[in-house]
Write an enzyme that holds these catalytic residues in place. Structure first.
Site, PDB file in Angstrom:
ATOM      1  N   ARG A  81       0.837  -1.215   0.000  1.00  0.00           N
ATOM      2  CA  ARG A  81       0.000   0.000   0.000  1.00  0.00           C
ATOM      3  C   ARG A  81       0.866   1.257   0.000  1.00  0.00           C
ATOM      4  O   ARG A  81       0.551   2.241  -0.664  1.00  0.00           O
ATOM      5  CB  ARG A  81      -0.950  -0.024   1.207  1.00  0.00           C
ATOM      6  CG  ARG A  81      -2.041   1.029   1.117  1.00  0.00           C
ATOM      7  CD  ARG A  81      -3.121   0.814   2.161  1.00  0.00           C
ATOM      8  NE  ARG A  81      -2.594   0.949   3.509  1.00  0.00           N
ATOM      9  CZ  ARG A  81      -3.262   0.622   4.614  1.00  0.00           C
ATOM     10  NH1 ARG A  81      -4.488   0.132   4.516  1.00  0.00           N
ATOM     11  NH2 ARG A  81      -2.715   0.781   5.801  1.00  0.00           N
ATOM     12  N   LYS A 183      -2.664   6.487   1.380  1.00  0.00           N
ATOM     13  CA  LYS A 183      -2.447   6.978   2.741  1.00  0.00           C
ATOM     14  C   LYS A 183      -1.541   8.210   2.713  1.00  0.00           C
ATOM     15  O   LYS A 183      -0.410   8.206   3.206  1.00  0.00           O
ATOM     16  CB  LYS A 183      -1.863   5.854   3.603  1.00  0.00           C
ATOM     17  CG  LYS A 183      -2.348   5.908   5.031  1.00  0.00           C
ATOM     18  CD  LYS A 183      -2.229   4.563   5.707  1.00  0.00           C
ATOM     19  CE  LYS A 183      -2.235   4.657   7.212  1.00  0.00           C
ATOM     20  NZ  LYS A 183      -3.387   5.304   7.807  1.00  0.00           N
ATOM     21  N   GLU A 219     -16.152   6.191   5.145  1.00  0.00           N
ATOM     22  CA  GLU A 219     -15.359   5.697   6.275  1.00  0.00           C
ATOM     23  C   GLU A 219     -15.192   6.834   7.267  1.00  0.00           C
ATOM     24  O   GLU A 219     -15.733   7.921   7.077  1.00  0.00           O
ATOM     25  CB  GLU A 219     -14.001   5.174   5.791  1.00  0.00           C
ATOM     26  CG  GLU A 219     -13.116   6.220   5.127  1.00  0.00           C
ATOM     27  CD  GLU A 219     -11.712   5.691   4.801  1.00  0.00           C
ATOM     28  OE1 GLU A 219     -11.216   4.796   5.511  1.00  0.00           O
ATOM     29  OE2 GLU A 219     -11.121   6.188   3.837  1.00  0.00           O
TER      30      GLU A 219
END
Ligand code: PLP
Ligand code: COI
Length: 346
Positions: A81, A183, A219
Site C-alpha cells: 500500500r 495513505k 469511512e
C-alpha cells in the site's frame, strides 16, 4: 530488561523508543538505511514536505503471542500500500522487501517495548516518507527520506471496547478521483478541523459520506466501517475513495472462512444504516471499535447492540481476529511474520 511502562494504562500516544530506521533517496537511488537513536529530523526550510505536504505513511503493529513469539500482522500488505501511495504522490517508492526488512529491524531493536501478552497493549509501527529536498515551484521533490519508528500503544478510543458515537459532518474527506484511496498525509491534514469540531460537539469521530452525492457511507477519518445485518451478514462500503483497510479485508476473510458468515462489499446508502443491527470501525489503530450511535443532522440512529458493549457478531469477529494476531487461533498462511521467538511473556 523490561521498560518501566504501565502497559495496561497506555492510550494511543507517542512514547519515544530506542531505535528508528532511516533511509534516504538521492540521485535516483535509496541508500542502505540504518538504525539510529536520533528521533529528530532536520530539513531544509523549503523541503517538499513542508511546502506542498508531500508525505505519506503507514501503520502496523507487532504483537507478543501467547507462546512468547513476537510477530507482525501482514506487513507485506502495508509495504504494497505504501508503494502504491508513493506512486500516486510522485514519490520514489520504497522497495517492498526492504520495507519488510526495515520493519523487522525496528521491532528487533525495540523488543523490550513490545508489550507483554495479555496486557491489551501492542507495539505500533509508523513507516513514513517525505520529500526532503528544497522545492519552490509546485513539483515533486527529487530526494526523499523513509523512516520507521515504534511506539507502544493501548486502545485508540478511550474506554476501549465501549461503543462510540459518530456524526455525519458537513465536511468531505476525499474527492472523486482524488487521494482518498491512498495513505497521503494530506487526507489527515484536511480532517483535523472536522475532528476537532466533532469532539467539540461530543462525538468521537466523523462518518464521511461520498463527496459526489453525499448519500453513501464511506469511512471515518482513521478507519473503515463494517455493519452487521439483521440476518448476520457483514457488509462494508465499496468505494474507490476510501482507504483499502488491511484490517477490513482480513475481517471479511475471517467472517467467511472462520465464522461461516456471508461478507459483502457494496455501496451502502446512509438511508439504510438504521436497518443494521451492529456497526464497528476497523483499522490497525481502531482494531474493531463498536459504534453505538450515529447522528446525521439531528436524526439519531441507535444500534440495537446499545452503548454498553460490543454487539454479538462484532465480538466474535474481534475475538477471532485478535486471537489470530496473538497466536491463540491458527492464522491463514502468511498472515503472521515472526520476528522473534522464546521471548519473555510476562
Ligand atoms: N481508513 C483510514 C482513513 C485509515 O487511516 C486507516 C488506518 O490505517 C484505515 C482505514 C484502516 O486501515 P488498516 O486496517 O490497513 O490499518
Ligand atoms: C492506523 O490505523 O494505523 C492509522 O493510521 C489510523 C490513524 C492513527 C491515522
Amino acid at each position: 530488561m523490561k521498560k518501566d511502562i504501565d502497559w495496561s494504562s497506555l492510550g494511543f500516544g507517542y512514547i519515544k523508543t530506542d531505535y528508528r530506521y532511516v533511509s534516504n533517496y538521492k540521485n535516483g537511488k535509496w541508500d542502505d538505511g540504518v538504525l539510529t537513536t536520533d528521533e529528530t529530523v532536520t530539513l531544509n526550510e523549503s523541503a517538499g514536505v513542508l511546502q506542498y505536504a508531500q508525505t505519506c505513511f503507514e501503520g502496523l503493529k507487532a504483537y507478543r503471542t501467547v507462546d512468547g513469539r513476537v510477530v507482525c500482522f501482514r506487513p507485506d500488505m502495508n509495504a504494497k500500500r505504501m508503494y502504491d501511495t508513493a506512486q500516486r504522490l510522485e514519490m520514489a517508492p520504497f522497495p517492498e522487501d526492504r520495507f519488510i526488512d526495515a520493519v523487522e529491524k525496528v521491532v528487533k531493536a525495540n523488543l523490550d517495548y513490545v508489550p507483554p501478552y495479555g496486557s491489551g497493549a501492542t507495539l505500533y509501527l509508523r513507516p513514513y516518507m517525505f520529500g526532503s529536498n528544497a522545492v519552490i515551484g509546485v513539483k515533486p521533490a527529487t530526494e526523499f527520506q523513509f523512516r520507521i519508528f515504534a511506539t507502544p500503544v493501548g486502545p485508540y478510543f478511550k474506554g476501549g471496547a465501549k461503543p462510540i458515537s459518530l456524526r455525519v459532518p458537513d465536511f468531505d474527506r476525499a474527492a472523486p478521483r482524488g487521494t482518498g484511496h491512498v495513505k497521503a498525509g494530506l487526507n489527515y491534514a484536511m480532517s483535523l478541523h472536522a475532528i476537532v469540531d466533532a469532539h467539540n460537539q461530543g462525538f468521537n469521530e466523523n462518518i464521511y459520506l461520498d463527496s459526489a452525492t453525499r448519500t453513501k457511507v464511506e469511512e471515518t477519518g482513521g478507519a473503515n466501517i463494517i455493519f452487521v445485518t439483521k440476518d448476520n451478514k457483514i457488509v462494508t462500503p465499496k468505494s474507490n475513495t476510501i482507504l483499502p483497510s488491511i484490517t477490513r479485508r482480513s475481517l471479511m476473510y475471517v467472517a467467511e472462512k472462520y465464522l461461516g458468515l456471508k461478507a459483502e462489499e457494496r455501496e451502502i446508502y446512509m438511508t439504510e444504516v438504521s436497518e443494521f443491527k451492529e456497526c464497528a470501525l476497523c483499522g490497525t489503530a481502531a482494531v474493531l471499535s463498536p459504534v453505538g450511535r450515529i447522528v446525521d443532522h439531528g436524526k439519531e440512529i441507535l444500534f440495537p447492540s446499545g452503548m454498553e458493549k460490543m454487539g454479538e457478531i462484532t465480538q466474535k469477529l474481534y475475538d477471532t481476529l485478535t486471537g489470530i494476531q496473538m497466536g491463540r487461533i491458527d492464522a491463514p498462511d502468511g498472515w503472521l511474520r515472526e520476528i522473534a521467538r522464546n521471548t519473555v511473556t510476562v
